[in-house]
Design a protein around this motif. Structure first.
Motif, PDB file in Angstrom:
ATOM      1  N   ALA A  48      16.046 -12.129  33.118  1.00 19.65           N
ATOM      2  CA  ALA A  48      16.820 -11.353  32.143  1.00 19.65           C
ATOM      3  C   ALA A  48      18.102 -12.054  31.727  1.00 19.65           C
ATOM      4  N   THR A  49      18.771 -12.719  32.673  1.00 24.05           N
ATOM      5  CA  THR A  49      20.041 -13.381  32.365  1.00 24.05           C
ATOM      6  C   THR A  49      19.831 -14.525  31.385  1.00 24.05           C
ATOM      7  N   ARG A  50      18.839 -15.342  31.655  1.00 27.35           N
ATOM      8  CA  ARG A  50      18.574 -16.468  30.765  1.00 27.35           C
ATOM      9  C   ARG A  50      18.051 -16.002  29.416  1.00 27.35           C
ATOM     10  N   ALA A  51      17.247 -14.964  29.428  1.00 25.27           N
ATOM     11  CA  ALA A  51      16.694 -14.435  28.179  1.00 25.27           C
ATOM     12  C   ALA A  51      17.782 -13.883  27.272  1.00 25.27           C
ATOM     13  N   GLN A  52      18.860 -13.388  27.869  1.00 30.00           N
ATOM     14  CA  GLN A  52      19.950 -12.849  27.048  1.00 30.00           C
ATOM     15  C   GLN A  52      20.556 -13.945  26.178  1.00 30.00           C
ATOM     16  N   THR A  53      20.692 -15.152  26.715  1.00 28.32           N
ATOM     17  CA  THR A  53      21.242 -16.271  25.963  1.00 28.32           C
ATOM     18  C   THR A  53      20.229 -16.860  24.999  1.00 28.32           C
ATOM     19  N   ILE A  54      19.009 -17.033  25.475  1.00 30.89           N
ATOM     20  CA  ILE A  54      18.021 -17.768  24.693  1.00 30.89           C
ATOM     21  C   ILE A  54      17.268 -16.881  23.701  1.00 30.89           C
ATOM     22  N   VAL A  55      17.018 -15.634  24.076  1.00 30.36           N
ATOM     23  CA  VAL A  55      16.233 -14.753  23.213  1.00 30.36           C
ATOM     24  C   VAL A  55      17.113 -13.777  22.437  1.00 30.36           C
ATOM     25  N   GLU A  56      17.891 -12.984  23.140  1.00 33.18           N
ATOM     26  CA  GLU A  56      18.657 -11.924  22.480  1.00 33.18           C
ATOM     27  C   GLU A  56      19.711 -12.476  21.537  1.00 33.18           C
ATOM     28  N   ALA A  57      20.444 -13.522  21.966  1.00 34.37           N
ATOM     29  CA  ALA A  57      21.471 -14.101  21.095  1.00 34.37           C
ATOM     30  C   ALA A  57      20.841 -14.747  19.863  1.00 34.37           C
ATOM     31  N   GLU A  67      27.232 -26.444  14.010  1.00 35.26           N
ATOM     32  CA  GLU A  67      27.762 -25.310  14.763  1.00 35.26           C
ATOM     33  C   GLU A  67      26.637 -24.511  15.396  1.00 35.26           C
ATOM     34  N   TYR A  68      25.486 -24.427  14.761  1.00 31.95           N
ATOM     35  CA  TYR A  68      24.335 -23.734  15.358  1.00 31.95           C
ATOM     36  C   TYR A  68      23.965 -24.379  16.687  1.00 31.95           C
ATOM     37  N   TYR A  69      23.934 -25.708  16.693  1.00 26.92           N
ATOM     38  CA  TYR A  69      23.591 -26.404  17.929  1.00 26.92           C
ATOM     39  C   TYR A  69      24.688 -26.219  18.985  1.00 26.92           C
ATOM     40  N   VAL A  84      22.977 -25.421  22.436  1.00 30.00           N
ATOM     41  CA  VAL A  84      23.424 -26.150  23.626  1.00 30.00           C
ATOM     42  C   VAL A  84      23.565 -25.218  24.829  1.00 30.00           C
ATOM     43  N   LEU A  85      23.823 -23.939  24.579  1.00 22.25           N
ATOM     44  CA  LEU A  85      23.973 -22.963  25.670  1.00 22.25           C
ATOM     45  C   LEU A  85      22.636 -22.654  26.346  1.00 22.25           C
ATOM     46  N   THR A  86      21.534 -22.984  25.693  1.00 27.05           N
ATOM     47  CA  THR A  86      20.218 -22.694  26.259  1.00 27.05           C
ATOM     48  C   THR A  86      19.832 -23.666  27.369  1.00 27.05           C
ATOM     49  N   GLY A  87      20.495 -24.821  27.420  1.00 26.24           N
ATOM     50  CA  GLY A  87      20.133 -25.820  28.421  1.00 26.24           C
ATOM     51  C   GLY A  87      18.840 -26.547  28.110  1.00 26.24           C
ATOM     52  N   ILE A  88      18.371 -26.428  26.864  1.00 30.96           N
ATOM     53  CA  ILE A  88      17.111 -27.064  26.464  1.00 30.96           C
ATOM     54  C   ILE A  88      17.369 -28.486  25.971  1.00 30.96           C
ATOM     55  N   ARG A  89      16.584 -29.422  26.471  1.00 32.34           N
ATOM     56  CA  ARG A  89      16.691 -30.810  26.008  1.00 32.34           C
ATOM     57  C   ARG A  89      15.708 -31.111  24.889  1.00 32.34           C
ATOM     58  N   ASP A  90      14.472 -30.650  25.055  1.00 31.49           N
ATOM     59  CA  ASP A  90      13.425 -30.970  24.088  1.00 31.49           C
ATOM     60  C   ASP A  90      12.541 -29.739  23.905  1.00 31.49           C
ATOM     61  N   GLU A  91      12.017 -29.587  22.684  1.00 29.67           N
ATOM     62  CA  GLU A  91      11.207 -28.396  22.376  1.00 29.67           C
ATOM     63  C   GLU A  91      10.076 -28.757  21.432  1.00 29.67           C
ATOM     64  N   PRO A 151      14.220 -28.753  30.136  1.00 36.08           N
ATOM     65  CA  PRO A 151      15.669 -28.628  30.282  1.00 36.08           C
ATOM     66  C   PRO A 151      16.376 -29.984  30.237  1.00 36.08           C
ATOM     67  N   VAL A 152      17.693 -29.946  30.139  1.00 34.67           N
ATOM     68  CA  VAL A 152      18.486 -31.180  30.060  1.00 34.67           C
ATOM     69  C   VAL A 152      18.348 -32.019  31.325  1.00 34.67           C
ATOM     70  N   THR A 153      17.895 -31.420  32.408  1.00 35.50           N
ATOM     71  CA  THR A 153      17.726 -32.151  33.667  1.00 35.50           C
ATOM     72  C   THR A 153      16.382 -32.866  33.764  1.00 35.50           C
ATOM     73  N   SER A 154      15.530 -32.727  32.764  1.00 39.21           N
ATOM     74  CA  SER A 154      14.193 -33.331  32.771  1.00 39.21           C
ATOM     75  C   SER A 154      14.044 -34.290  31.596  1.00 39.21           C
ATOM     76  N   PRO A 155      13.078 -35.197  31.666  1.00 38.27           N
ATOM     77  CA  PRO A 155      12.842 -36.104  30.529  1.00 38.27           C
ATOM     78  C   PRO A 155      12.252 -35.345  29.344  1.00 38.27           C
ATOM     79  N   ALA A 156      12.454 -35.886  28.160  1.00 38.01           N
ATOM     80  CA  ALA A 156      11.869 -35.298  26.957  1.00 38.01           C
ATOM     81  C   ALA A 156      10.355 -35.462  27.000  1.00 38.01           C
ATOM     82  N   PHE A 157       9.660 -34.718  26.158  1.00 39.81           N
ATOM     83  CA  PHE A 157       8.214 -34.870  26.061  1.00 39.81           C
ATOM     84  C   PHE A 157       7.890 -36.278  25.562  1.00 39.81           C
ATOM     85  N   GLY A 158       6.984 -36.944  26.250  1.00 41.92           N
ATOM     86  CA  GLY A 158       6.618 -38.309  25.888  1.00 41.92           C
ATOM     87  C   GLY A 158       5.331 -38.374  25.097  1.00 41.92           C
ATOM     88  N   ARG A 159       4.896 -39.595  24.819  1.00 40.62           N
ATOM     89  CA  ARG A 159       3.682 -39.789  24.013  1.00 40.62           C
ATOM     90  C   ARG A 159       2.465 -39.166  24.686  1.00 40.62           C
TER      91      ARG A 159
END
Length: 252
Positions: free
Chosen positions: A50-59, A97-99, A104-111, A131-139
């Motif tokens: 619920a906490t993470r969803a508030q930032t990523i989904v509800e906002a 400004e959107y980013y 940036v608050l979502t902690g997402i690196r790649d989507e 997430p920012v702690t993981s590598p981006a999606f590769g080939r």
């Protein structure tokens, strides 16, 4: 995947889809948003607390979704496809400004998202992230996604084509831009149609050069428009412009 197919039309489908994807690639977040024109999107499924969803989904639903490249992909009804954020994002998206104030608050690196088409929504986007702690999606990841995409898209279109809404989606009106409509209400006729177009592209994350290319004008003309926009709206930064835009969306 077979378990996901068996769950089509039931409340278990989201979790079964999550498990099916996890058998193909590593990812963190899975979320499904259904879009119908400029209406606030509906989150059909997510795997967050619920906490993470508030930032990523509800906002996100509160307003910034209009500036999301995946929203633009959902509105482009020319087909279904696999879309990657870094391939769709305007040249200054990562300094927009959107980013800075939402993404940036979502902690997402790649989507990466799979855009689906159903009769009851303009577009449904099945999005998975790292997430920012993981590598981006590769080939290899993208190759695996492409291989599975026809089946994933088919079962998702089958499921969300019969759940979540009984309404029939209308095709977007040609030349009708929800962001421009919001800006027109926000500025109450203060800005010219061209200034509205420039403002819309600024909010999306386009540079002066990118705006000039999109509107077939010179970068110098874009600079003049930006100066006039700031003067008319009595603002001095993109941050203030973004704030005005979000407040207008919140008041709708």
């Amino acid at each position: 995947m077979a378990a996901a197919v068996e769950a089509i039309g039931t409340s278990a489908f989201g979790k079964r889809l999550d498990a099916a994807l996890a058998s193909i690639i590593d990812f963190d977040i899975l979320m499904v948003f259904a879009y119908r024109g400029a209406e606030k999107p509906v989150c059909c499924y997510h795997n967050m607390d619920a906490t993470r969803a508030q930032t990523i989904v509800e906002a996100y639903i509160a307003g910034p979704y209009l500036l999301d490249p995946f929203y633009g992909a959902a509105m482009d009804t020319r087909g279904s496809a696999i879309r990657r954020l870094k391939d769709m994002a305007p040249d200054h998206f990562y300094s927009s400004e959107y980013y800075r104030r939402h993404y940036v608050l979502t902690g997402i690196r790649d989507e990466v998202g799979i855009v689906c088409r159903t009769p009851n929504w303009t577009g449904v986007v099945i999005s998975f992230t790292r997430p920012v702690t993981s590598p981006a999606f590769g080939r290899r990841d993208l190759s695996l996604i492409r291989s599975a995409e026809p089946l994933l898209r088919t079962i998702c279109e089958r499921h969300w084509g019969v759940t979540g809404s009984d309404s029939v989606a209308a095709d977007p009106i040609p030349g009708h831009d929800p962001i421009n409509d919001t800006l027109n209400r926000m500025t109450d006729g203060v800005l010219t149609p061209r200034e509205i177009e420039v403002t819309s592209l600024i909010l999306r994350g386009h540079s002066n050069a990118s705006i000039a290319t999109a509107l077939k004008i010179t970068p110098g003309t874009v600079k003049i428009h930006r100066k006039n926009i700031h003067h008319k709206l009595k603002i001095s930064s993109q941050a203030e412009l973004f704030g005005l835009f979000i407040r207008q969306l919140s008041s709708n």
